[in-house]
Motif scaffolding. Structure first.
Motif, PDB file in Angstrom:
ATOM      1  N   VAL A  68     -16.064-105.430  16.021  1.00  0.00           N
ATOM      2  CA  VAL A  68     -16.904-104.419  16.683  1.00  0.00           C
ATOM      3  C   VAL A  68     -18.090-104.135  15.771  1.00  0.00           C
ATOM      4  N   TYR A  69     -19.269-104.130  16.365  1.00  0.00           N
ATOM      5  CA  TYR A  69     -20.507-103.938  15.610  1.00  0.00           C
ATOM      6  C   TYR A  69     -21.296-102.786  16.208  1.00  0.00           C
ATOM      7  N   GLY A  70     -21.982-102.036  15.358  1.00  0.00           N
ATOM      8  CA  GLY A  70     -22.932-101.053  15.842  1.00  0.00           C
ATOM      9  C   GLY A  70     -24.176-101.779  16.309  1.00  0.00           C
ATOM     10  N   LEU A  71     -24.765-101.341  17.415  1.00  0.00           N
ATOM     11  CA  LEU A  71     -25.997-101.938  17.929  1.00  0.00           C
ATOM     12  C   LEU A  71     -27.168-101.115  17.412  1.00  0.00           C
ATOM     13  N   TYR A  72     -28.092-101.755  16.717  1.00  0.00           N
ATOM     14  CA  TYR A  72     -29.215-101.078  16.069  1.00  0.00           C
ATOM     15  C   TYR A  72     -30.553-101.583  16.586  1.00  0.00           C
ATOM     16  N   TRP A  73     -31.562-100.728  16.428  1.00  0.00           N
ATOM     17  CA  TRP A  73     -32.949-101.133  16.646  1.00  0.00           C
ATOM     18  C   TRP A  73     -33.588-101.186  15.266  1.00  0.00           C
ATOM     19  N   ASN A  74     -34.168-102.342  14.939  1.00  0.00           N
ATOM     20  CA  ASN A  74     -34.751-102.567  13.624  1.00  0.00           C
ATOM     21  C   ASN A  74     -36.269-102.491  13.723  1.00  0.00           C
ATOM     22  N   ALA A  75     -36.842-101.363  13.330  1.00  0.00           N
ATOM     23  CA  ALA A  75     -38.295-101.206  13.344  1.00  0.00           C
ATOM     24  C   ALA A  75     -38.901-101.440  11.971  1.00  0.00           C
ATOM     25  N   ASN A  76     -38.117-102.030  11.069  1.00  0.00           N
ATOM     26  CA  ASN A  76     -38.653-102.372   9.742  1.00  0.00           C
ATOM     27  C   ASN A  76     -39.700-103.455   9.898  1.00  0.00           C
ATOM     28  N   THR A  77     -40.850-103.239   9.306  1.00  0.00           N
ATOM     29  CA  THR A  77     -41.935-104.203   9.452  1.00  0.00           C
ATOM     30  C   THR A  77     -42.232-104.954   8.171  1.00  0.00           C
ATOM     31  N   THR A  81     -32.160 -97.853  13.020  1.00  0.00           N
ATOM     32  CA  THR A  81     -31.400 -96.758  13.612  1.00  0.00           C
ATOM     33  C   THR A  81     -30.503 -97.264  14.721  1.00  0.00           C
ATOM     34  N   GLN A  82     -29.295 -96.718  14.795  1.00  0.00           N
ATOM     35  CA  GLN A  82     -28.359 -97.144  15.841  1.00  0.00           C
ATOM     36  C   GLN A  82     -28.881 -96.742  17.211  1.00  0.00           C
ATOM     37  N   VAL A  83     -28.748 -97.658  18.157  1.00  0.00           N
ATOM     38  CA  VAL A  83     -29.110 -97.425  19.551  1.00  0.00           C
ATOM     39  C   VAL A  83     -28.123 -96.413  20.110  1.00  0.00           C
ATOM     40  N   GLY A  84     -28.595 -95.547  21.010  1.00  0.00           N
ATOM     41  CA  GLY A  84     -27.694 -94.541  21.553  1.00  0.00           C
ATOM     42  C   GLY A  84     -28.001 -94.183  22.982  1.00  0.00           C
ATOM     43  N   PHE A  85     -27.310 -93.150  23.446  1.00  0.00           N
ATOM     44  CA  PHE A  85     -27.421 -92.656  24.807  1.00  0.00           C
ATOM     45  C   PHE A  85     -27.499 -91.140  24.755  1.00  0.00           C
ATOM     46  N   SER A  86     -28.452 -90.560  25.473  1.00  0.00           N
ATOM     47  CA  SER A  86     -28.642 -89.120  25.382  1.00  0.00           C
ATOM     48  C   SER A  86     -29.379 -88.610  26.615  1.00  0.00           C
ATOM     49  N   THR A  87     -29.360 -87.294  26.770  1.00  0.00           N
ATOM     50  CA  THR A  87     -30.217 -86.663  27.764  1.00  0.00           C
ATOM     51  C   THR A  87     -31.597 -86.532  27.138  1.00  0.00           C
ATOM     52  N   ASN A  88     -32.605 -86.351  27.958  1.00  0.00           N
ATOM     53  CA  ASN A  88     -33.970 -86.211  27.429  1.00  0.00           C
ATOM     54  C   ASN A  88     -34.137 -84.974  26.567  1.00  0.00           C
ATOM     55  N   THR A  89     -33.292 -83.978  26.751  1.00  0.00           N
ATOM     56  CA  THR A  89     -33.437 -82.735  25.990  1.00  0.00           C
ATOM     57  C   THR A  89     -32.781 -82.789  24.616  1.00  0.00           C
ATOM     58  N   SER A  90     -31.983 -83.812  24.337  1.00  0.00           N
ATOM     59  CA  SER A  90     -31.295 -83.854  23.043  1.00  0.00           C
ATOM     60  C   SER A  90     -31.494 -85.180  22.305  1.00  0.00           C
ATOM     61  N   LEU A  91     -32.666 -85.778  22.456  1.00  0.00           N
ATOM     62  CA  LEU A  91     -32.964 -87.034  21.781  1.00  0.00           C
ATOM     63  C   LEU A  91     -33.211 -86.819  20.290  1.00  0.00           C
TER      64      LEU A  91
END
Length: 192
Positions: free
Chosen positions: A160-169, A111-121
């Motif tokens: 330009v690249y999207g920054l992702y978090w890879n939690a695939n195990t 999933t792409q890393v992002g920025f949000s408020t705690n109420t809209s994660l």
């Protein structure tokens, strides 16, 4: 005999003041972050904000009409329980609310890393747990286990690249074609 005791007293006072300064030095800092990868031209690319998501690159996205800006992260180096907030590095862009860095560490996700408020994660997203493993940003799943699972994935804009978090195990996971691991650091690139 007065001089040796006076010298000792001054030395102790100096040590006491140094200890006080050291213990009161703030762990909170504001820094830009940079991505370092194995693919050509990805060493030292700054992390930037575009429409709520994290990207890496020297230039912005070609295909967005939304908000894009370089950012600074405000973080507490001594805590993994404090969210990392961002500030726009621009005189023309301001955020109307506090935006926190988030990842989605749900097993099996990419999933792409992002920025949000705690109420809209997004579902499964976390805004805490970020810390350092050496000089690299890591996610602390607990007090003794750190994960370094940042990846970059191509966008339609060259360089330009999207920054992702890879939690695939699982071995042979379904990452997008051309995606590659990156280290996120506070170390700026050196001039060649």
């Amino acid at each position: 005999m007065l001089f040796p005791s006076l010298a000792a007293l001054l030395a102790l006072t100096g040590l006491s003041n140094a200890a006080t300064l050291q213990s009161t030095r703030r762990a909170t800092t504001s820094i830009p972050l940079y991505a370092y990868g194995s693919t050509a031209n990805t060493n030292g690319l700054p992390v930037f904000y575009a429409d709520g998501l994290a990207y890496i690159g020297q230039t912005g996205l070609d295909s967005t009409n939304g908000t894009q800006t370089n950012i600074t992260f405000t973080l507490d180096r001594s805590s993994t329980t404090t969210p990392w907030t961002i500030t726009a590095n621009s005189t023309t862009v301001t955020f109307n609310e506090t935006l926190d860095l988030y990842i989605v560490p749900t097993s099996g996700s990419f999933t792409q890393v992002g920025f949000s408020t705690n109420t809209s994660l997004p579902t499964g997203a976390v805004t805490t747990g970020f810390g350092w493993y050496g000089k690299s940003v890591a996610y602390a799943t607990n007090s003794s286990e750190y994960e370094l699972s940042f990846w970059a994935s191509n966008t339609t804009t060259t360089g330009v690249y999207g920054l992702y978090w890879n939690a695939n195990t699982a071995v042979g996971n379904d990452n997008p074609t051309g995606a590659f691991p990156v280290a996120i650091k506070s170390t700026p690139p050196t001039a060649v």
